[in-house]
Motif scaffolding. Structure first.
Motif, mmCIF file in Angstrom:
data_model
loop_
_atom_site.group_PDB
_atom_site.id
_atom_site.type_symbol
_atom_site.label_atom_id
_atom_site.label_comp_id
_atom_site.label_asym_id
_atom_site.label_seq_id
_atom_site.Cartn_x
_atom_site.Cartn_y
_atom_site.Cartn_z
ATOM 1 N N GLY A 1 0.786 -1.226 0.000
ATOM 2 C CA GLY A 1 0.000 0.000 0.000
ATOM 3 C C GLY A 1 0.815 1.270 0.000
ATOM 4 O O GLY A 1 0.292 2.352 -0.237
ATOM 5 N N GLY A 2 2.101 1.164 0.302
ATOM 6 C CA GLY A 2 2.950 2.349 0.342
ATOM 7 C C GLY A 2 3.088 2.891 1.759
ATOM 8 O O GLY A 2 2.707 2.219 2.720
ATOM 9 N N PRO A 3 3.623 4.095 1.853
ATOM 10 C CA PRO A 3 4.073 4.972 0.764
ATOM 11 C C PRO A 3 5.370 4.459 0.127
ATOM 12 O O PRO A 3 6.265 4.003 0.835
ATOM 13 N N HIS A 4 5.434 4.575 -1.209
ATOM 14 C CA HIS A 4 6.589 4.067 -1.945
ATOM 15 C C HIS A 4 7.437 5.173 -2.558
ATOM 16 O O HIS A 4 8.459 4.873 -3.187
ATOM 17 N N SER A 5 7.017 6.421 -2.403
ATOM 18 C CA SER A 5 7.733 7.511 -3.059
ATOM 19 C C SER A 5 7.596 8.780 -2.243
ATOM 20 O O SER A 5 6.765 8.878 -1.334
ATOM 21 N N ALA A 6 8.410 9.770 -2.605
ATOM 22 C CA ALA A 6 8.308 11.077 -1.953
ATOM 23 C C ALA A 6 6.918 11.671 -2.167
ATOM 24 O O ALA A 6 6.358 12.311 -1.266
ATOM 25 N N ALA A 7 6.342 11.446 -3.354
ATOM 26 C CA ALA A 7 5.009 11.979 -3.633
ATOM 27 C C ALA A 7 3.962 11.354 -2.712
ATOM 28 O O ALA A 7 3.048 12.041 -2.236
ATOM 29 N N ASP A 8 4.111 10.068 -2.456
ATOM 30 C CA ASP A 8 3.190 9.400 -1.526
ATOM 31 C C ASP A 8 3.280 10.012 -0.134
ATOM 32 O O ASP A 8 2.261 10.255 0.533
#
Length: 332
Positions: A211-218
């Motif tokens: 489900g993440g978060p997987h990135s800086a945007a997440d």
């Protein structure tokens, strides 16, 4: 109440703490007789009436139905429709039905506030939920179907979704008063957590391994949530958090899975107002002195379980921090 000598003694009273056990005992006795002499006399308030066979569903329909229903097993859609026609449903659980393809039997149930569906792999048609007044919706093991219906559920406060067929986060109804969201997809969500920041009333967020978060945007989406109090995620996702980002509203953090290097320092930077930290990962070495940088920390929970774990520098935290779950943990 009329009763057979074989009925449980607790069936003598209408209001009883053992009412759930009485419902679960139904399958051990004659369906019709038990329905008339026990089931019919149980107070329906706040009690799930569990049916596991067509005969039990028919008997409960004959009794006029009950507003809280748990239907287990491959019950036919026709029987469920017949039941729904006699009953104003309030809370429904559907479990382990390999043949159920549609929730059409719930159409028109204006008082339905809670729906929990799990292990129904053929379920594809959720259109009956459109525009309902559901406050909580749990869909586990979602494999197919159009979850676009979610955007029409304007009274949702709690949604928990799991499986391979989850929609983008942007499909969650921003106009609903959502306070509790759980996302446990079988693979990475399309679009990641884009759109999560629109859920401005969100207080509890649970994210599964994919489900993440997987990135800086997440992570930036999470930081947009002004009322987020509890965040439950896999510790590996901390590695993708930008160095300049903080989530100052988070008071309780639950970390699952393997702990990445420097996890404690990352936690203190990301969550400066943290009150409670729970680490569920077994067989990990958790150095805690850096947690002293959190002035509001009051509880550290380390339920490592029987496999054990190790804590170093616990004395640095001082008496203001309650440490729980040390049964199988080595303290250095």
């Amino acid at each position: 109440m009329p009763r057979s000598r074989s009925w449980p003694a607790s069936a003598r009273t209408r209001r009883t703490r053992s009412a759930p056990q009485l419902v679960w005992s139904w399958g051990r006795f004659d369906t019709e007789q038990y329905a008339d002499e026990v089931i019919a006399h149980l107070d329906p308030r706040g009690l799930f009436f569990t049916v596991t066979s067509e005969a039990q569903l028919t008997a409960l329909t004959r009794l006029g139905g009950r507003p809280w229903l748990e239907a287990r097993g491959d019950l036919a859609a026709d029987g469920l429709r017949a039941y729904a026609r006699t009953t104003a449903l309030e809370s429904v659980r559907i479990r382990e039905n390999d043949n159920l393809t549609s929730l059409s039997f719930l159409r028109g149930q204006e008082g339905l506030g809670h729906l929990d569906v799990s292990d129904c792999p053929a379920l594809a048609d959720l259109s009956a939920l459109e525009g309902t007044r559901l406050a909580s919706l749990y869909l586990d093991d979602v494999r197919r179907g159009d979850l676009g219906v979610l955007s029409s559920l304007r009274e949702l406060t709690t949604v928990r979704l799991g499986g391979a067929g989850l929609p983008p986060v942007s499909g969650l109804p921003a106009a609903a008063p959502l306070t509790d969201v759980s996302l446990k997809p079988a693979s990475t969500l399309p679009g990641g957590l884009e759109g999560l920041g629109r859920l401005q009333r969100l207080q509890v967020l649970t994210l599964g391994q994919h489900g993440g978060p997987h990135s800086a945007a997440d992570w930036r989406e999470i930081a947009l949530l002004p009322d987020l109090r509890l965040l439950h995620l896999y510790a590996a996702s901390l590695a993708s958090a930008p160095g300049s980002l903080t989530a100052p509203s988070v008071r309780q953090l639950i970390l699952r899975g393997d702990l990445p290097p420097g996890v404690v320092r990352t936690v203190t930077r990301l969550f400066p107002a943290l009150h409670t930290l729970t680490v569920t990962s077994p067989d990990e070495h958790l150095d805690v002195p850096a947690l002293a940088a959190l002035p509001g920390l009051r509880r550290l929970s380390v339920p490592f379980g029987n496999r054990g774990g190790r804590l170093r520098g616990l004395d640095v935290l001082g008496p203001a921090v309650e440490v729980t779950g040390l049964g199988a943990v080595t303290v250095d």
